[in-house]
Design an enzyme around this catalytic site. Structure first.
Site, PDB file in Angstrom:
ATOM      1  N   LYS A  11      76.794  38.094  35.153  1.00 10.59           N
ATOM      2  CA  LYS A  11      77.796  37.408  34.324  1.00 10.59           C
ATOM      3  C   LYS A  11      77.077  36.314  33.540  1.00 10.59           C
ATOM      4  O   LYS A  11      76.528  35.375  34.113  1.00 10.59           O
ATOM      5  CB  LYS A  11      78.873  36.838  35.248  1.00 10.59           C
ATOM      6  CG  LYS A  11      79.626  35.615  34.750  1.00 10.59           C
ATOM      7  CD  LYS A  11      80.668  35.937  33.720  1.00 10.59           C
ATOM      8  CE  LYS A  11      81.447  34.704  33.291  1.00 10.59           C
ATOM      9  NZ  LYS A  11      80.664  33.664  32.600  1.00 10.59           N
ATOM     10  N   GLY A  39      74.991  26.929  39.853  1.00  9.99           N
ATOM     11  CA  GLY A  39      76.062  26.148  39.222  1.00  9.99           C
ATOM     12  C   GLY A  39      76.456  24.994  40.130  1.00  9.99           C
ATOM     13  O   GLY A  39      75.654  24.534  40.955  1.00  9.99           O
ATOM     14  N   GLU A  77      72.184  28.160  44.256  1.00 14.77           N
ATOM     15  CA  GLU A  77      71.434  26.984  43.804  1.00 14.77           C
ATOM     16  C   GLU A  77      72.449  26.069  43.145  1.00 14.77           C
ATOM     17  O   GLU A  77      72.941  26.358  42.061  1.00 14.77           O
ATOM     18  CB  GLU A  77      70.326  27.427  42.831  1.00 14.77           C
ATOM     19  CG  GLU A  77      69.329  26.337  42.554  1.00 14.77           C
ATOM     20  CD  GLU A  77      69.440  25.803  41.153  1.00 14.77           C
ATOM     21  OE1 GLU A  77      70.026  24.700  41.005  1.00 14.77           O
ATOM     22  OE2 GLU A  77      68.967  26.468  40.215  1.00 14.77           O
ATOM     23  N   CYS A 129      69.308  20.819  36.984  1.00 16.71           N
ATOM     24  CA  CYS A 129      69.737  20.451  38.348  1.00 16.71           C
ATOM     25  C   CYS A 129      68.672  19.648  39.069  1.00 16.71           C
ATOM     26  O   CYS A 129      68.949  19.043  40.095  1.00 16.71           O
ATOM     27  CB  CYS A 129      70.018  21.704  39.165  1.00 16.71           C
ATOM     28  SG  CYS A 129      71.318  22.685  38.475  1.00 16.71           S
ATOM     29  N   GLU A 183      75.732  13.348  40.083  1.00 15.16           N
ATOM     30  CA  GLU A 183      74.746  13.869  39.142  1.00 15.16           C
ATOM     31  C   GLU A 183      75.250  13.583  37.720  1.00 15.16           C
ATOM     32  O   GLU A 183      76.364  13.963  37.365  1.00 15.16           O
ATOM     33  CB  GLU A 183      74.657  15.387  39.379  1.00 15.16           C
ATOM     34  CG  GLU A 183      73.550  16.086  38.684  1.00 15.16           C
ATOM     35  CD  GLU A 183      73.536  17.594  39.023  1.00 15.16           C
ATOM     36  OE1 GLU A 183      74.581  18.147  39.402  1.00 15.16           O
ATOM     37  OE2 GLU A 183      72.463  18.186  38.880  1.00 15.16           O
TER      38      GLU A 183
HETATM   39  C1  SIN Z   1      68.185  24.326  37.025  1.00 20.37           C
HETATM   40  O1  SIN Z   1      68.486  23.360  36.353  1.00 20.37           O
HETATM   41  O2  SIN Z   1      68.986  24.808  37.819  1.00 20.37           O
HETATM   42  C2  SIN Z   1      66.849  24.998  36.912  1.00 20.37           C
HETATM   43  C3  SIN Z   1      65.750  24.142  36.483  1.00 20.37           C
HETATM   44  C4  SIN Z   1      64.405  24.833  36.513  1.00 20.37           C
HETATM   45  O3  SIN Z   1      64.286  26.012  36.824  1.00 20.37           O
HETATM   46  O4  SIN Z   1      63.425  24.171  36.217  1.00 20.37           O
END
Ligand code: SIN
Length: 530
Positions: free
Chosen positions: A217, A272, A294, A328, A426
């Site tokens: 998706k 996400g 993740e 992230c 965050e």
């Molecule tokens: C993410 O923001 O989930 C991935 C960042 C990355 O792979 O460096």
């Protein structure tokens, strides 16, 4: 081939060092350019279709959704709004393709992935233009992302033939035990908009290497890069039905539920938010799926007094402002020990003043827009909250309406404290809050106070401290004296509310495999006739 390799190395390097600062130490802005530079291969831009069973398909309802350029707000194009029935159809397609795909040899799958990798690198420029168009990140960063993303196909093309099982000494006389690594089956992959290419290849690469088939998706904000990748899958000779790429915006929850509740889907991988991760896990419970998630981060970034100041500043710039703070693993809480605090703050602020904010195609632009106005609202709220609670904005701090609704000034705030929103949430934007601390114990406790634990970083020249703090941080990944840790060869993933499972690296493939054990009985007979 050699030239190709070295150009790919160059782009990869630029991914890790995308923040070449202009010489002037004054923040500059560039009005966003209004249109995408033409693609060398316009057939990579697919509109109104998704990729199912090796064909370009519309939603059965005929519904579509619009995708807009985050720099200008202009319409890029439309995509099919898939619903449950469309998703079930894609799942059926992947399920039908699985029995024969799992029979392919690992070497055959390796060759397919390697071809796909090469096609991505051959079309790096066009893929980067699509990423910049729909995500907003500057073109140099987008090119780096393509190399990073293709790197997952290259890595897993090399891992596929090494999916060894074990021969295990049995406890029972006469028995012989061995294991076989088998593909888990049909996989549902749900990916975010912040890395429109890399997040999808990081999941599809190991799935294909293991012999799985997938329904991916694509993100509602950035579907066109995924569709270009699907076109390249076709050209790479990936068999029909093995890779299916579907799209939805307002039906995202419905599509997610169709993937998580289907008996035919044996694995779901999701990148996400923690909130959505919890929901998907609940939805997956009835069918007991294999999962890897993740989820959100709130990375601590610690600079000890004994750090090399220049390296720490460069690391903080790279970690905090990569993709305008929308990753992230971006530094979120920047803890600086008191002895180095003022020097760090002024050197860091000078670098941030050198950024050029604008449209991603424009010359010299180092930082693009955020993805949408909701992101701007959150970033603004974190800045205003910090100000109210005693923080001092020393660079930026404001929206940039002259550039467009999705632009926010790269911001540095000093005098942060743990009561501020930014300490526990965050930000996902270009705001660097600098928290002072006194002792190692104090800072490790503050770092570990978060509910999440994806990445953590620290800077020190004391070797013993490096071991001690790396072991003490409650995160799945630690960067020591570096702000950039992303690498297809390194296991990516978190602990606590940042999720579980690892992507990339030799560990990434086991997320898409089952370990089948075989016991052969009656094997201990003496040789006849001796
Ligand atoms: C993410 O923001 O989930 C991935 C960042 C990355 O792979 O460096």
């Amino acid at each position: 081939m050699q030239a190709f390799r070295s150009s790919s190395r160059k782009a990869f390097k630029s991914y890790y060092q995308p923040f070449t600062l202009p010489k002037i130490i004054a923040r500059t802005y560039a009005m966003p350019n209004q249109s995408i530079p033409p693609l060398n291969d316009p057939s990579l831009f697919k509109q109104n279709v998704a990729y199912v069973n090796g064909e370009w398909a519309k939603a059965k309802s005929g519904k579509t959704f619009e995708v807009h350029d985050p720099s200008t707000g202009k319409l890029i194009g439309t995509c099919p709004e898939f619903d449950k029935a469309d998703t079930d159809n894609a799942i059926a397609t992947a399920a039908a393709a699985f029995p024969s795909f799992r029979q392919t040899t690992a070497r055959q799958r390796a060759r397919m992935l390697h071809k796909w990798y090469q096609l991505m690198m051959d079309n790096q420029e066009d893929l980067a233009k699509l990423i910049t168009w729909e995500n907003g990140k500057p073109l140099a960063d987008a090119k780096g992302e393509v190399a990073y993303a293709a790197g997952f196909f290259e890595w897993f093309s090399e891992e596929a033939p090494r999916a060894d099982g074990d021969t295990i000494p049995a406890s029972i006389p006469g028995n012989r035990v061995f294991t076989i690594k088998e593909p888990v089956g049909v996989c549902g992959l749900i990916t975010p908009w912040n890395f429109p290419a890399a997040m999808i290849t990081r999941k599809i690469g190991p799935a294909i290497a293991a012999g799985c088939t997938v329904v991916a998706k694509s993100p509602g904000e950035t579907p066109f890069t995924s569709l270009a990748l699907a076109e390249l899958a076709d050209r790479a000779g990936i068999p029909k039905g093995v890779v299916n790429v579907i799209s939805a915006l307002s039906n995202t929850a419905e599509v997610g539920e169709a993937l998580t509740s289907s008996q035919r889907v044996r694995k779901v991988s999701f990148t996400g938010s923690t909130g959505v991760g919890k929901l998907l896990m609940k939805q997956s419970a009835d069918t007991l799926k294999k999962l890897s998630f993740e989820l959100g981060g709130n990375a601590p970034f610690i600079v000890f007094d004994d750090a090399d100041l220049d390296i720490a500043v460069a690391g903080a710039i790279a970690s905090k402002f990569r993709s305008s703070g929308q990753t992230c693993i971006c530094a979120n809480r920047i803890y600086i020990q008191e002895g180095i605090y003022d020097k760090f703050a002024s050197a860091f602020a000078e670098k941030v003043k050198g950024f050029k904010v604008g449209g991603g195609y424009d010359e010299g632009v180092t930082h693009g827009p955020l993805i949408h106005d909701r992101a701007i609202t959150k970033v603004d709220a974190h800045v205003r909250d910090a100000e109210r609670k005693g923080g001092k904005v020393i660079v930026g701090g404001n929206k940039m309406p002259k550039l467009g609704t999705n632009f926010f000034e790269p911001t540095v705030i000093t005098g942060m404290n743990m009561n501020m929103q930014l300490a526990s949430e965050e930000t996902f934007g270009p705001v660097a809050g600098l928290f002072p601390f006194e002792t190692e114990k104090e800072v490790v406790d503050m770092a570990n106070s978060a509910e999440v634990g994806l990445a953590g970083y620290f800077f020190s020249r004391d070797l013993q401290r490096c071991y001690r703090v790396a072991e003490a941080l409650e995160t799945g990944m630690v960067g020591v004296n570096t702000g950039l840790i992303s690498d297809p060869a390194a296991p990516f993933g978190g602990v606590k509310l940042s999720g579980f499972g690892r992507e990339g690296s030799k560990y990434g493939m086991s997320e898409y495999q089952i370990t089948k054990m075989v016991t052969l009985g009656g094997m201990g007979q003496p040789l006849q006739g001796s």
